[in-house]
Design a protein around this motif. Structure first.
Motif, mmCIF file in Angstrom:
data_model
loop_
_atom_site.group_PDB
_atom_site.id
_atom_site.type_symbol
_atom_site.label_atom_id
_atom_site.label_comp_id
_atom_site.label_asym_id
_atom_site.label_seq_id
_atom_site.Cartn_x
_atom_site.Cartn_y
_atom_site.Cartn_z
ATOM 1 N N UNK A 204 0.780 -1.287 0.005
ATOM 2 C CA UNK A 204 0.015 -0.022 0.064
ATOM 3 C C UNK A 204 0.891 1.289 -0.088
ATOM 4 N N UNK A 205 1.612 1.541 -1.209
ATOM 5 C CA UNK A 205 2.544 2.494 -1.121
ATOM 6 C C UNK A 205 2.390 3.403 -2.100
ATOM 7 N N UNK A 206 1.429 3.331 -2.990
ATOM 8 C CA UNK A 206 1.106 4.417 -4.167
ATOM 9 C C UNK A 206 -0.301 4.801 -4.021
ATOM 10 N N UNK A 207 -0.826 5.007 -2.989
ATOM 11 C CA UNK A 207 -1.980 5.421 -2.695
ATOM 12 C C UNK A 207 -2.417 6.970 -3.113
ATOM 13 N N UNK A 208 -3.442 7.486 -3.320
ATOM 14 C CA UNK A 208 -3.689 8.950 -3.365
ATOM 15 C C UNK A 208 -5.256 8.991 -2.752
ATOM 16 N N UNK A 209 -5.587 10.220 -2.759
ATOM 17 C CA UNK A 209 -6.872 10.404 -2.050
ATOM 18 C C UNK A 209 -7.170 11.783 -1.347
ATOM 19 N N UNK A 210 -8.072 11.897 -0.309
ATOM 20 C CA UNK A 210 -8.524 13.031 0.014
ATOM 21 C C UNK A 210 -8.459 13.086 1.336
ATOM 22 N N UNK A 211 -8.053 14.434 2.080
ATOM 23 C CA UNK A 211 -8.350 14.557 3.520
ATOM 24 C C UNK A 211 -9.345 15.606 3.534
ATOM 25 N N UNK A 212 -10.393 15.347 4.471
ATOM 26 C CA UNK A 212 -11.587 16.130 4.689
ATOM 27 C C UNK A 212 -11.856 16.566 5.843
ATOM 28 N N UNK A 213 -12.413 17.581 6.332
ATOM 29 C CA UNK A 213 -12.950 17.988 7.609
ATOM 30 C C UNK A 213 -13.996 19.033 7.289
ATOM 31 N N UNK A 214 -15.036 18.832 8.147
ATOM 32 C CA UNK A 214 -16.454 19.680 8.158
ATOM 33 C C UNK A 214 -16.155 20.704 9.200
ATOM 34 N N UNK A 215 -14.959 20.660 9.822
ATOM 35 C CA UNK A 215 -14.888 21.603 10.897
ATOM 36 C C UNK A 215 -15.036 21.080 12.164
ATOM 37 N N UNK A 216 -15.634 19.957 12.269
ATOM 38 C CA UNK A 216 -15.935 19.029 13.493
ATOM 39 C C UNK A 216 -15.210 17.693 13.519
ATOM 40 N N UNK A 408 -18.553 13.142 -1.090
ATOM 41 C CA UNK A 408 -18.780 13.883 0.386
ATOM 42 C C UNK A 408 -20.134 13.654 0.724
ATOM 43 N N UNK A 409 -20.396 13.085 1.906
ATOM 44 C CA UNK A 409 -21.664 12.774 2.210
ATOM 45 C C UNK A 409 -22.172 13.105 3.659
ATOM 46 N N UNK A 410 -23.576 13.834 3.577
ATOM 47 C CA UNK A 410 -23.938 14.468 4.881
ATOM 48 C C UNK A 410 -24.492 13.252 5.697
ATOM 49 N N UNK A 411 -23.265 12.698 6.493
ATOM 50 C CA UNK A 411 -23.444 11.860 7.723
ATOM 51 C C UNK A 411 -22.487 11.959 8.619
ATOM 52 N N UNK A 412 -23.342 12.236 9.925
ATOM 53 C CA UNK A 412 -22.748 12.766 11.044
ATOM 54 C C UNK A 412 -22.066 14.200 10.787
ATOM 55 N N UNK A 413 -22.641 14.950 10.126
ATOM 56 C CA UNK A 413 -22.083 16.691 9.365
ATOM 57 C C UNK A 413 -21.594 16.063 8.361
ATOM 58 N N UNK A 414 -20.736 16.169 7.815
ATOM 59 C CA UNK A 414 -20.054 15.635 6.480
ATOM 60 C C UNK A 414 -18.721 14.793 6.702
ATOM 61 N N UNK A 415 -18.779 13.772 5.758
ATOM 62 C CA UNK A 415 -17.379 13.056 5.847
ATOM 63 C C UNK A 415 -17.142 12.754 4.138
ATOM 64 N N UNK A 416 -16.024 12.037 4.039
ATOM 65 C CA UNK A 416 -15.406 11.742 2.873
ATOM 66 C C UNK A 416 -15.469 10.280 2.671
ATOM 67 N N UNK A 417 -15.931 9.578 1.748
ATOM 68 C CA UNK A 417 -15.885 8.089 1.442
ATOM 69 C C UNK A 417 -15.388 7.856 -0.045
ATOM 70 N N UNK A 418 -14.434 6.936 -0.244
ATOM 71 C CA UNK A 418 -14.126 6.124 -1.497
ATOM 72 C C UNK A 418 -15.106 5.021 -1.340
ATOM 73 N N UNK A 419 -15.643 5.077 -2.746
ATOM 74 C CA UNK A 419 -16.874 3.810 -2.775
ATOM 75 C C UNK A 419 -16.556 3.014 -4.040
ATOM 76 N N UNK A 420 -17.153 1.779 -4.083
ATOM 77 C CA UNK A 420 -16.734 1.055 -5.373
ATOM 78 C C UNK A 420 -18.049 1.173 -6.080
#
Length: 426
Positions: A204-216, A408-420
């Protein structure tokens, strides 16, 4: 092109109605277009149901309810034109009658001299007042429009910078997304929940992705990328923190534990084999697993499903499902389902081109557990709050490739998820 009335035309090849009074185009399905063409070919005649089914669904066997639904939809599309009357004749079939258009209505649209006289005869003050009122109406309609709501929502978010995170023993830059005005963006807000001494994932050494915060909450969605730069579907990790105290997540144990949890039970999987064939309906299904590490607590997992069924190019039916449980199934599953209609808009989130799905919620189902464990109480309270309150939601698809997508989904405020991603013909 067939004239139904002096201002309404029917294009049976393009399956469209054209309203010449305002330039509007109304799309028709193949069946609606075929049924309408048959009725227009025999004005005022009573057409039996068998004949209409034969032209609307050639070489297919369908129930009579398909014709009933087709007629109902066709009536709704003809509602703005009261002189076009689609009648039901009991036990015999359907009849289309076109009555003459009222000259008073047509005069208001087509008589240029009448419009000119009306404008000249009023005073300048009345004209100015009329213009201001018209501008006020336009501004109000714009402010209340769905597109304006989407623009306001999109304008809240910032993207363009990157942060470096160590996931599984490799440090790589991730695209950062956050609300405007949020200052707590140090990498430690994401990194501190992973125990450094056990932060190791083989291959797992060529990953890419997103860091996300909704402020909380702070969440990360990463996937190991193949040689073509696309996500390897079996190498996805979604983590979201819900507690400020470092969780001390052991990544070596997490990889094995998450695999066991996902193999043990999956609530939102698609049971129909994926297919490239086009059916009467096509479901675009996205499924992902989000994990919430908390110090000294059982690992909690959210099994997330999102489904889109288009009935127009950029709109249709929306379904979202989330089932939350813990690693030992001690937490009675908290199940939350949303149904509604969506409109899809293309927006820019900082440097990212994203698809924003504006969802008008029509139905919400929350299966309330008899007992809520301490590890699940935070999730229950947040979901219960949104179940009571939310009638409009925004889902953002910020990345997509051939087999996956990041939301970016409105779950527990908002969070990011990579989906199939799976496409299923129904």
């Amino acid at each position: 092109m067939l004239k139904i009335t002096p201002y309404l035309e029917f294009d049976d090849e393009a399956h469209q109605l054209h309203d010449r009074t305002c330039g509007a185009t109304i799309g028709l399905s193949f069946s609606e277009s075929a049924v309408l063409a048959h009725l227009l070919s025999q004005p005022d005649a009573i057409c039996d149901k068998e004949a209409l089914i034969a032209v609307g669904w050639p070489d297919r066997v369908v129930a009579a309810t398909s014709l009933t639904q087709c007629i109902s939809t066709l009536r709704k599309k003809l509602e703005p034109f009261p002189e076009v009357q689609l009648k039901t004749v009991a036990r015999r079939g359907y009849q289309l009658h076109v009555s003459p258009k009222s000259r008073v209505t047509m005069l208001a649209v087509t008589d240029a001299e009448s419009i000119k006289d009306a404008l000249i005869d009023v005073s300048l003050m009345v004209k100015i007042s009329g213009i201001l009122i018209a501008l006020g109406i336009v501004a109000t309609l714009w402010y209340q429009s769905d597109y304006h709501k989407v623009m306001k929502h999109s304008a809240k978010w910032v993207s363009g910078s990157e942060i470096n995170l160590n996931i599984g023993g490799t440090k790589r830059p991730l695209t950062l997304i956050h609300p405007k005005g949020v200052d707590s963006l140090h990498p430690s807000n994401w990194q501190k929940h992973i125990a450094p001494e056990s932060n190791s994932i083989e291959g797992f050494n060529h990953f890419g992705g997103f860091a996300f915060t909704d402020g909380t909450h702070y969440s990360v969605a990463v996937c190991d990328l193949g040689d073509n730069g696309e996500c390897r579907r079996d190498k996805i990790i979604n983590l979201t923190e819900i507690d400020l105290k470092p969780a001390g997540l052991n990544m070596v144990e997490f990889v094995e534990l998450s695999k066991r949890m996902e193999d043990r039970i999956r609530y939102n999987r698609i049971l129909i084999p994926p297919s490239e064939a086009e059916g009467e309906l096509v479901e675009h299904h996205y499924n992902g697993d989000i994990y919430f590490p908390v110090a000294d607590e059982l690992l909690v997992r959210a099994d997330l499903g999102i489904s889109l069924v288009y009935d127009k190019p950029l709109s249709g039916k929306f379904y979202s499902r989330a089932c939350i449980t813990d690693q030992d199934c001690l937490t009675t599953p908290i199940k939350y389902q949303i149904r509604g209609e969506f409109e899809q808009y293309r927006q820019q989130l900082g440097q990212l081109d994203v698809d924003v799905f504006y969802v008008k919620v029509r139905q919400k189902d929350l299966i309330m557990p008899e007992v809520v464990s301490d590890s699940a109480m935070h999730f229950y309270r947040e979901i219960r709050k949104h179940n009571i309150r939310d009638e409009e939601l925004f889902y953002m698809r910020i990345h997509a490739d051939n087999g996956t997508a990041v939301w970016v989904v409105p779950l527990l405020g908002s969070l990011v998820a990579w989906t199939k991603y799976e496409k299923v013909a129904l």
